[in-house]
Design an enzyme around this catalytic site. Structure first.
Site, PDB file in Angstrom:
ATOM      1  N   HIS A 232      30.428  47.873  -2.349  1.00 12.62           N
ATOM      2  CA  HIS A 232      28.992  48.164  -2.421  1.00 12.62           C
ATOM      3  C   HIS A 232      28.321  47.257  -3.468  1.00 12.62           C
ATOM      4  CE1 HIS A 232      30.636  52.271  -1.191  1.00 12.62           C
ATOM      5  NE2 HIS A 232      29.795  52.011  -0.214  1.00 12.62           N
TER       6      HIS A 232
ATOM      7  N   MET B 211      38.393  47.693   0.356  1.00 14.02           N
ATOM      8  CA  MET B 211      37.817  48.820  -0.397  1.00 14.02           C
ATOM      9  C   MET B 211      37.043  49.742   0.535  1.00 14.02           C
ATOM     10  SD  MET B 211      36.634  47.463  -4.024  1.00 14.02           S
ATOM     11  CE  MET B 211      37.850  46.799  -5.134  1.00 14.02           C
ATOM     12  N   SER B 212      37.159  51.027   0.286  1.00 13.36           N
ATOM     13  CA  SER B 212      36.457  52.032   1.076  1.00 13.36           C
ATOM     14  C   SER B 212      36.362  53.307   0.253  1.00 13.36           C
ATOM     15  CB  SER B 212      37.245  52.320   2.363  1.00 13.36           C
ATOM     16  OG  SER B 212      36.779  53.517   2.964  1.00 13.36           O
TER      17      SER B 212
ATOM     18  N   LEU C  57      30.371  54.800  -4.882  1.00 10.33           N
ATOM     19  CA  LEU C  57      30.285  53.343  -4.842  1.00 10.33           C
ATOM     20  C   LEU C  57      31.511  52.658  -5.436  1.00 10.33           C
ATOM     21  CD1 LEU C  57      26.520  53.075  -5.904  1.00 10.33           C
ATOM     22  CD2 LEU C  57      27.488  53.085  -3.593  1.00 10.33           C
ATOM     23  N   HIS C  58      31.814  51.501  -4.868  1.00  9.55           N
ATOM     24  CA  HIS C  58      32.936  50.677  -5.338  1.00  9.55           C
ATOM     25  C   HIS C  58      32.492  49.212  -5.336  1.00  9.55           C
ATOM     26  CE1 HIS C  58      33.373  49.809  -1.109  1.00  9.55           C
ATOM     27  NE2 HIS C  58      33.602  51.093  -0.833  1.00  9.55           N
TER      28      HIS C  58
ATOM     29  N   VAL D 239      35.206  43.131   0.560  1.00 13.58           N
ATOM     30  CA  VAL D 239      35.848  43.087  -0.767  1.00 13.58           C
ATOM     31  C   VAL D 239      37.134  43.900  -0.696  1.00 13.58           C
ATOM     32  CG1 VAL D 239      35.608  43.641  -3.217  1.00 13.58           C
ATOM     33  CG2 VAL D 239      33.629  42.830  -1.913  1.00 13.58           C
TER      34      VAL D 239
ATOM     35  N   GLY E  14      27.986  45.365   4.819  1.00 13.69           N
ATOM     36  CA  GLY E  14      29.304  44.754   4.668  1.00 13.69           C
ATOM     37  C   GLY E  14      29.919  44.409   6.021  1.00 13.69           C
TER      38      GLY E  14
ATOM     39  N   GLN F 284      25.770  60.880  11.479  1.00 17.05           N
ATOM     40  CA  GLN F 284      26.777  59.910  11.906  1.00 17.05           C
ATOM     41  C   GLN F 284      28.210  60.458  11.827  1.00 17.05           C
ATOM     42  OE1 GLN F 284      25.451  57.102   8.722  1.00 17.05           O
ATOM     43  NE2 GLN F 284      27.620  56.611   8.512  1.00 17.05           N
TER      44      GLN F 284
HETATM   45  P1  AMP Z   1      29.382  53.204   3.210  1.00 18.49           P
HETATM   46  O1  AMP Z   1      28.968  53.755   1.882  1.00 18.49           O
HETATM   47  O2  AMP Z   1      30.838  53.298   3.481  1.00 18.49           O
HETATM   48  O3  AMP Z   1      28.506  53.690   4.340  1.00 18.49           O
HETATM   49  O4  AMP Z   1      29.104  51.647   3.124  1.00 18.49           O
HETATM   50  C1  AMP Z   1      27.832  51.152   2.772  1.00 18.49           C
HETATM   51  C2  AMP Z   1      27.822  49.659   2.974  1.00 18.49           C
HETATM   52  O5  AMP Z   1      28.840  49.073   2.175  1.00 18.49           O
HETATM   53  C3  AMP Z   1      28.118  49.253   4.429  1.00 18.49           C
HETATM   54  O6  AMP Z   1      27.282  48.158   4.784  1.00 18.49           O
HETATM   55  C4  AMP Z   1      29.558  48.831   4.363  1.00 18.49           C
HETATM   56  O7  AMP Z   1      29.910  47.870   5.335  1.00 18.49           O
HETATM   57  C5  AMP Z   1      29.628  48.224   2.976  1.00 18.49           C
HETATM   58  N1  AMP Z   1      31.017  48.200   2.503  1.00 18.49           N
HETATM   59  C6  AMP Z   1      31.879  49.246   2.431  1.00 18.49           C
HETATM   60  N2  AMP Z   1      33.093  48.820   2.012  1.00 18.49           N
HETATM   61  C7  AMP Z   1      32.986  47.484   1.824  1.00 18.49           C
HETATM   62  C8  AMP Z   1      33.892  46.469   1.390  1.00 18.49           C
HETATM   63  N3  AMP Z   1      35.169  46.735   1.091  1.00 18.49           N
HETATM   64  N4  AMP Z   1      33.439  45.208   1.302  1.00 18.49           N
HETATM   65  C9  AMP Z   1      32.146  44.904   1.623  1.00 18.49           C
HETATM   66  N5  AMP Z   1      31.251  45.813   2.031  1.00 18.49           N
HETATM   67  C10 AMP Z   1      31.656  47.089   2.126  1.00 18.49           C
END
Ligand code: AMP
Length: 308
Positions: A37, A184-185, A33-34, A176, A147, A61
């Protein structure tokens, strides 16, 4: 904060919450998480009484040659972040718990998944919609928070909920960004320092596209071409697509009007990154939802739309 890893325990917990009149909100994630999230958790808190965060690296996925095995994980760190955000319950099931046998039933949203990220990842969105449908069935949320960083995913999940009359409101939340603009990722953890520097070209190219629209450019093809030209200046970055689409239907745009999604996907080394902005053009002018700097970095207000 409750932490459960069994479906039956999560279902019982959410049943109890709803029975006592609480509005349940869910934030589906793959963990590591960042602040992106965490912004979803805050949005969930603002709109719900009982917040569930799910942490599950969903094998369905990932394509055969993708990063399922190397996807970054840190459950202890994730739990600490959820606790700091006042999350009520974290669900982190095993693969065997979610898929005790290979599912014969999957959810497929057609058309919206056919191109953009669906072109390079043909099985990806079926994996997403199937796991999200399962999570909705287990949690029974009033609202689910996603997101806008994954703009196509948000459109696909919204359409699934609408088509199947799922009793859940799908809420999109702003992207974000790091202070220097990088979206962020969890996958940013893969980037070497020179690759991370090179990856900044994506947000720079999108910002340039917004500036072009502000200056009066309305030809969607030229806006997409501008993005391609900026990305091409960075040899470490291999563009997969740069597209201008209707922000809701994801249909191609000829003239930038209404809400336009300007979206990119690219490879930086082995790492696949995506980013986007939404530009709104109407009689009162141009506004852009470029996302926001991390709250930790800037204290920026959540959900801001920037008049440009
Ligand atoms: P993930 O863990 O990458 O599957 O992301 C989980 C959720 O967090 C998804 O709805 C993403 O779109 C959202 N998310 C990931 N990165 C960001 C970000 N930088 N800003 C906003 N939402 C995010």
């Amino acid at each position: 904060m409750l932490h459960v890893d069994r479906i039956a325990d999560l279902r019982a917990t959410c049943d109890r919450a709803r029975a006592s009149g609480l509005r349940v909100g869910v934030v589906p994630t793959m963990g590591y998480l960042h602040d992106g999230h965490r912004s979803l958790m805050r949005a969930a808190h603002a709109a719900s009484d009982f917040v569930v965060v799910t942490i599950f690296v969903n094998p369905l996925q990932f394509g055969a040659h993708e990063d399922l095995d190397t996807y970054p994980r840190d459950l202890a760190g994730d739990l600490a972040q959820c606790a700091a955000e006042g999350v009520d319950c974290v669900f982190s099931p095993s693969v065997a718990e979610m898929y005790p046998r290979s599912p014969l039933t999957t959810v497929h949203v057609s058309e919206l998944t056919a191109d953009l990220c669906g072109a390079a990842r043909p099985t990806h969105f079926d994996g997403v919609t199937t796991v999200v449908a399962k999570l909705f069935a287990i949690v029974g949320p009033c609202a689910a928070f996603f997101g806008r960083k994954d703009a196509q995913q948000l459109a696909v999940v919204t359409r699934m909920a609408d088509d199947l009359n799922l009793p859940v409101e799908v809420v999109g939340c702003p992207i974000v960004r790091e202070a220097d603009g990088l979206a962020m990722s969890s996958r940013n953890a893969y980037l070497s320092p020179p690759d991370r520097e090179a990856a900044l070209v994506l947000s720079r190219a999108l910002r340039g596209a917004v500036d072009a629209v502000v200056r009066g450019e309305r030809d969607a093809r030229r806006v997409a071409q501008l993005v391609r030209e900026v990305v091409a200046t960075e040899p470490r970055v291999e563009l997969e697509y740069a597209e201008v689409r209707d922000a809701h239907e994801l249909t191609p745009m000829v003239t930038v009007d209404g809400s336009a999604l300007i979206a990119v996907a690219a490879r930086v080394g082995e790492t696949r990154l995506i980013d986007n902005v939404v530009v709104r053009v109407d009689d009162s002018g141009v506004t852009a939802d470029v996302g926001m700097a991390s709250a930790a970095e800037s204290g920026a207000a959540l959900g801001s739309t920037t008049p440009v």
